[in-house]
Design an enzyme around this catalytic site. Structure first.
Site, PDB file in Angstrom:
ATOM      1  CD  GLU A 171      26.352  28.252  59.961  1.00  0.00           C
ATOM      2  OE1 GLU A 171      25.721  28.006  60.704  1.00  0.00           O
ATOM      3  OE2 GLU A 171      26.936  29.433  60.116  1.00  0.00           O
ATOM      4  CG  HIS A 172      29.424  24.794  60.462  1.00  0.00           C
ATOM      5  ND1 HIS A 172      28.618  25.617  61.327  1.00  0.00           N
ATOM      6  CD2 HIS A 172      30.427  25.803  60.462  1.00  0.00           C
ATOM      7  CE1 HIS A 172      28.792  26.824  61.592  1.00  0.00           C
ATOM      8  NE2 HIS A 172      30.207  26.981  60.815  1.00  0.00           N
ATOM      9  CD  GLN A 224      28.459  25.249  65.279  1.00  0.00           C
ATOM     10  OE1 GLN A 224      27.466  26.087  64.792  1.00  0.00           O
ATOM     11  NE2 GLN A 224      29.567  25.517  65.521  1.00  0.00           N
ATOM     12  CG  ASP A 273      33.068  28.841  64.468  1.00  0.00           C
ATOM     13  OD1 ASP A 273      32.711  28.997  63.103  1.00  0.00           O
ATOM     14  OD2 ASP A 273      32.711  28.307  65.194  1.00  0.00           O
ATOM     15  CG  HIS A 312      26.796  29.204  67.951  1.00  0.00           C
ATOM     16  ND1 HIS A 312      27.502  30.228  68.497  1.00  0.00           N
ATOM     17  CD2 HIS A 312      27.378  28.105  67.055  1.00  0.00           C
ATOM     18  CE1 HIS A 312      28.440  30.149  67.725  1.00  0.00           C
ATOM     19  NE2 HIS A 312      28.525  28.861  66.902  1.00  0.00           N
ATOM     20  CG  HIS A 320      19.674  51.835  24.436  1.00  0.00           C
ATOM     21  ND1 HIS A 320      18.759  52.695  25.071  1.00  0.00           N
ATOM     22  CD2 HIS A 320      20.142  51.268  25.326  1.00  0.00           C
ATOM     23  CE1 HIS A 320      18.960  52.452  26.131  1.00  0.00           C
ATOM     24  NE2 HIS A 320      19.838  51.429  26.569  1.00  0.00           N
TER      25      HIS A 320
END
Ligand SMILES: *[C@@H]1O[C@H](CO)[C@@H](O)[C@H](O)[C@H]1NC(C)=O
Ligand SMILES: *[C@@H]1O[C@H](CO)[C@@H](O)[C@H](O)[C@H]1NC(C)=O
Ligand SMILES: *[C@@H]1O[C@H](CO)[C@@H](O)[C@H](O)[C@H]1NC(C)=O
Ligand SMILES: *[C@@H]1O[C@H](CO)[C@@H](O)[C@H](O)[C@H]1NC(C)=O
Ligand SMILES: *[C@@H]1O[C@H](CO)[C@@H](O)[C@H](O)[C@H]1NC(C)=O
Length: 950
Positions: free
Chosen positions: A792-793, A723, A826, A726, A885
């Site tokens: 996230e992970h 990670q 991924d 990235h 209505h």
């Protein structure tokens, strides 16, 4: 206790050429010396100590020192004992880390009466010092000393007590030692000689006379039994000494003994296996001498072995072998390579250290430790460092006043910024070695690897630990993501409102409510459950209408809840699953003002309740009299809301996003609103410190790895790095469960090593900058912080990863077990990789099937159904003042001739009650029990109309 001689030396003189007396080497044969440390000579005294402590025991007379730091410096650099005065003794005795064995109470007998008076009163209150070590400095001869001891009732002194007495003549000393052999004499190096021929010359004292004063020779032979040992204290043999042989040994600095048959025996004179004298000492009762020597040649024994008890063994033997090999290892042999190739030996040390860490059984640990010691000693011998040096270093460390904790590096013990620490460490011994290890690992680097050019040290995560003194706040700060980066006019009107609410909390919310809703009587911005009955007084009809809608919405939404987790095996051995969790705290914004919108409250509140949200917070602007429409309070009550924020617009959104003294901070804000509400939601959801959601924002990638002792350090490191590569704004977090220093180090070493093998090492370095390791004691703690971080992970490299899933509350996607790298998610496992980052895993799911479908709802009402539901539709439409209505339902009921319009007892019975029907007329409106969530009127009906108008 050496030979009972404490040689007073002046470092300046003894290192220069002292006209008379002993030089430093000679003093060291006697084992110990005394130096007077003063503020003026402190630096040179300290340098003398640092460079000579391994040669002899160095004691300091510190009575003139005034600085506490100076005193501690001496202790920490290996000073054997400090000679102190009363005041210093009192102060130093308070320090629990200073052993009292290292302090000698010094009494100067300049004014015997006063001095003895002081000593007496001191000993009355400090009785333990009665039996500790004293030193006397007199100037009128030392007959005084015995008298003083008698006067104090301490004669003869207890047998484990040493009385140091400074003397200036041999006669003095001899008497003192005969009276009491436990005494030790302090005598200046300038007054001593090893040269018998100088006896009688000037005022020099033959040291050997003082050495032997008070000693007990063998009765039959008149000789002194003598044990000979090597540098490490390993016995080599047993011999005899005479006064003559001792004098010769001291004079020549060699092993010289007394043979009963052949007289004076210069060891090695015929064999060549000579000895260098290191020091001599007596045993406790002064009847056995100890000669510490450096044995040269084959050994001490005439049979050619190291000692008279056979060959050496263990570490001594290993050292001997290595020393020999260093001189004459065959070229190209393994040992020769080890000596010649520092990278190779360093890599072996690392490898063996790893194996030692991994070993479990006693035999394995012993075997791996032996291998490690072998390579460690090879490295030492190659560098000219011997076991004696290592042992002396150990001794020095044991003398430190404030010892480093053995189980942790200083950054854990001391409250210093971890970064500074790790930098200073990498600039020290570790850095260069690790660089070498990296290269020795011989994994080819990518040609474009910029690591070589920009490498400024280790690539490592900052460390924190919950078991040390790190507060939750510190850890939360450490887990902050690196900083990230509409109708601007509205934004600019809304921003100050949000800022005010953040800064001033309740009072700001109230102030805006007073201003915008004109509800100036309102005293509190929030209404807490249980809500008073008085605030939900509604006609029974309305309650029933709400009840019906509530039941139906609940039924429908409960059915949407999938009870069983979705588990799909996409490939053999590759299992993906989906499970859901409610968002814990939700804030539901219900527009208010002139319109009453119970439907919005139901549509938001009932699903939240059905989903199982723990804390449901309603927010709705109050009316001018400070009250809410009772419908909303009733619905809040029905869905089990915790509180209702009595505010609208941006201030309500801000209050729920950040929390105030009395308003609960929520994880997600839902509900329709005007442009101010929408702007406020965008702003707070963009503010990462609010950690509140409205929509799924994208952020930099991140991973959190939970590792325990079963985790493979290389796997853990590879997942962190996958990670980190990235982008420099990525963040990786390691939560280490109960890992010791070595295990943490193993992971750090892997990170450092693997990072350097990556082409994107510079990106990694950037990401690692704001990445952290948190050490925790238990799995529960690990889950607590993981859920706090909401990664996230989430990678679980722990013993039983699957059993932990129930306690995963916040995470985008979970990777179970050491064999599941994040990259499988991924690319290939089957789960989607579009996941919530930046902590939004607290409230968002990753992209899933639901994100790609839309929900179409249909309604079909039969004639019977019109009777069932018609009333509720009409009643709610009436509440909201939407006549068209209402008419759409009414017209059908008229057609069917339903005249009894009582609210049914429940949704399944068709029994109605009398209710007048309004005139028929309008057509075309849809018949649904579900009014639209956001009505066209909301932007006017909402709280914050003022700013745009202005
Ligand atoms: C003792 O210390 C002095 C410096 O104070 C130094 O020059 C000398 O080499 C040291 N002697 C030994 C044997 O280490
Ligand atoms: C050590 O390495 C040098 C070259 O660096 C080489 O000349 C020498 O022969 C080597 N010695 C041994 C014992 O291998
Ligand atoms: C409405 O529902 C509540 C239960 O939530 C029930 O106690 C109450 O009697 C109902 N009221 C009417 C008028 O149906
Ligand atoms: C929210 O942040 C994104 C980038 O992260 C930015 O493009 C957007 O303009 C921001 N919106 C507001 C309202 O600040
Ligand atoms: C994963 O999400 C992306 C959007 O980020 C989407 O394009 C893709 O189709 C999704 N894949 C699956 C298998 O759901």
């Amino acid at each position: 206790m050496g030979v009972g001689l404490l040689v007073y030396v002046d470092p300046g003189e003894i290192l220069g050429s002292q006209p008379t007396g002993l030089n430093l080497d000679q003093v060291s044969y006697l084992g110990q010396c005394l130096v007077e440390a003063t503020p003026d000579n402190f630096e040179s005294s300290l340098a003398f100590l640092r460079q000579n402590f391994s040669k002899l025991a160095i004691n300091f007379d510190v009575r003139q020192l005034r600085s506490w730091d100076h005193v501690v410096d001496l202790l920490n650099n290996g000073a054997s004992k400090l000679f102190v005065n009363f005041e210093q003794l009192k102060a130093l005795s308070q320090e629990p880390t200073i052993s009292q064995d290292r302090l000698v109470l010094t009494i100067s007998l300049v004014n015997p009466k006063t001095d003895i008076g002081k000593l007496k009163s001191f000993l009355e209150t400090n009785t333990e010092w009665m039996t500790r070590e004293w030193a006397f400095y007199g100037d009128k001869g030392n007959e005084q000393v015995d008298e003083v001891l008698k006067e104090l009732g301490n004669y003869p002194p207890s047998h484990d007590q040493t009385i140091f007495v400074r003397i200036t003549s041999e006669g003095e000393g001899r008497n003192l030692l005969h009276e009491y052999p436990g005494n030790a004499l302090i005598v200046s190096s300038k007054l001593l000689t090893f040269d018998q021929s100088k006896e009688g010359h000037e005022k020099l004292i033959p040291a050997v006379d003082l050495v032997l004063a008070g000693a007990t020779p063998d009765r039959k032979t008149g000789l002194y039994a003598t044990t000979v040992v090597d540098e490490r204290g390993v016995a080599l043999g047993l011999v005899w000494s005479s006064k003559e042989s001792i004098a010769e040994a001291l004079k020549t600095g060699a092993g010289v003994y007394q043979s009963r048959k052949r007289g004076l025996w210069h060891k090695g004179a015929s064999s060549g296996d000579t000895q260098e004298l290191i020091s001599i000492a007596f045993d406790c009762d002064k009847d056995c001498l100890l000669f510490k020597v450096h044995q040269k040649g084959k050994g001490f024994c005439h049979l050619g072995t190291t000692s008279c008890w056979g060959k050496s063994s263990g570490l001594s033997k290993l050292q001997r072998t290595l020393l020999d090999r260093k001189v004459d290892a065959p070229e190209g042999s393994y040992t020769a390579r080890l000596f010649n190739d520092s990278k190779l030996v360093n890599a072996k040390i690392k490898e063996e250290a790893d194996e030692l860490c991994a070993a479990n059984t006693k035999e394995d640990i012993a075997s791996e430790a032996a291998d490690l010691l072998y390579f460690a000693l090879t490295r030492c011998i190659a560098a000219g460092v011997t076991l004696e040096d290592i042992e002396k270093n150990l001794d020095l460390k044991s003398l430190k006043v404030k010892r480093r904790k053995g189980d942790a590096k200083p950054q854990y013990v001391e409250d210093k910024p971890p970064k500074e620490q790790s930098q200073s460490e990498s600039n020290g011994v570790n850095g260069p070695q690790d660089e070498e290890v990296k290269e020795a690992a011989s994994v080819p680097k990518a040609p474009s690897d910029p690591a070589g050019k920009t490498s400024s040290g280790r690539i490592e995560l900052k460390r924190y630990s919950t078991t040390q003194a790190f507060s939750d706040d510190v850890l939360k700060a450490a887990l902050q993501r690196p900083s990230q980066k509409s109708n601007e006019k509205i934004m600019s009107l809304v921003r100050p409102i949000i800022a005010d609410v953040r800064a001033d909390g309740d009072s700001a919310v109230l102030q805006y409510t007073h201003k915008f809703e004109k509800a100036t009587s309102l005293k509190s911005p929030v209404l807490k459950a249980p809500f008073p009955e008085s605030l939900m007084q509604l006609p029974e009809e309305t309650i029933k209408a709400i009840n019906i809608s509530y039941d139906n919405i609940l039924k429908f939404h409960s059915a949407q809840k999938s009870s069983a987790p979705l588990v799909v095996e996409t490939m053999p051995g590759v299992t993906c699953s989906r499970f859901s969790r409610p968002i814990e705290k939700v804030g539901l914004y219900i527009p208010g003002g002139t319109a009453v919108l119970p439907s919005t409250a139901l549509m938001l509140g009932v699903p939240a309740m059905a989903a199982g949200c723990k804390d449901i917070v309603f927010a709705s602007p109050p009316r001018a009299d400070g009250t809410l429409t009772p419908e909303i309070v009733y619905i809040a009550h029905k869905v089990g809301a915790r509180e209702i924020v009595l505010a609208g617009g941006a201030q309500a959104v801000a209050a729920m996003a950040y929390g105030t003294e009395s308003i609960t901070k929520v994880d997600k804000i839902l509900g329709p609103g005007n442009q101010f509400v929408t702007a406020a939601k965008m702003l707070v959801s963009n503010d990462t410190s609010a950690a509140v959601s409205i929509d799924m924002p994208a952020g930099p990638s991140e991973v959190l790895v939970i590792a325990d002792k079963t985790a493979d350090p290389a796997f853990v490191a590879s997942d962190l790095l996958s990670q980190a590569e990235h982008g420099t704004d990525s963040q990786v977090v390691l939560i280490a469960i109960d890992l010791d220093e070595k295990e943490l180090q193993a992971i750090e070493d892997e990170v450092h090593k693997q990072a350097h093998e990556l082409p994107r090492v510079d990106i990694v370095r950037g990401a690692i900058e704001h990445s952290v390791t948190i050490s925790v004691a238990t799995l529960e703690e690990a889950m607590k912080w993981s859920n706090y971080y909401a990664p996230e992970h989430l990678i679980l490299q722990i013993a039983e990863p699957r059993s932990v899933l129930p306690s995963v509350q916040n995470a985008g996607s979970v990777f179970i077990g050491g064999w599941t790298p994040e990259s499988v998610g991924d690319y290939s496992a089957g789960v989607n990789h579009s996941l919530p980052t930046y902590g939004y895993a607290r409230q968002y799911s990753g992209v899933n099937l639901g994100s790609f479908t839309k929900s179409i709802t249909s309604s079909e009402v039969t004639e019977q159904g019109v009777g069932e539901v018609g009333y509720a539709v009409m009643e709610l439409a009436r509440c909201e003042g939407l006549d068209a209505h209402r008419r759409a339902m009414e017209i059908r009921m008229e057609k069917l001739g339903i005249v009894e319009r009582k609210v049914p007892a429940n949704g399944n019975t068709a029994v109605g009650k009398d209710e007048p029907v309004t005139a028929a007329g309008e057509q075309g409106a849809e018949a649904t029990i579900q009014p639209t969530k956001s009505t066209p009127s909301e932007s006017q009906t909402d709280g914050v109309e003022a700013p745009t108008a202005a």
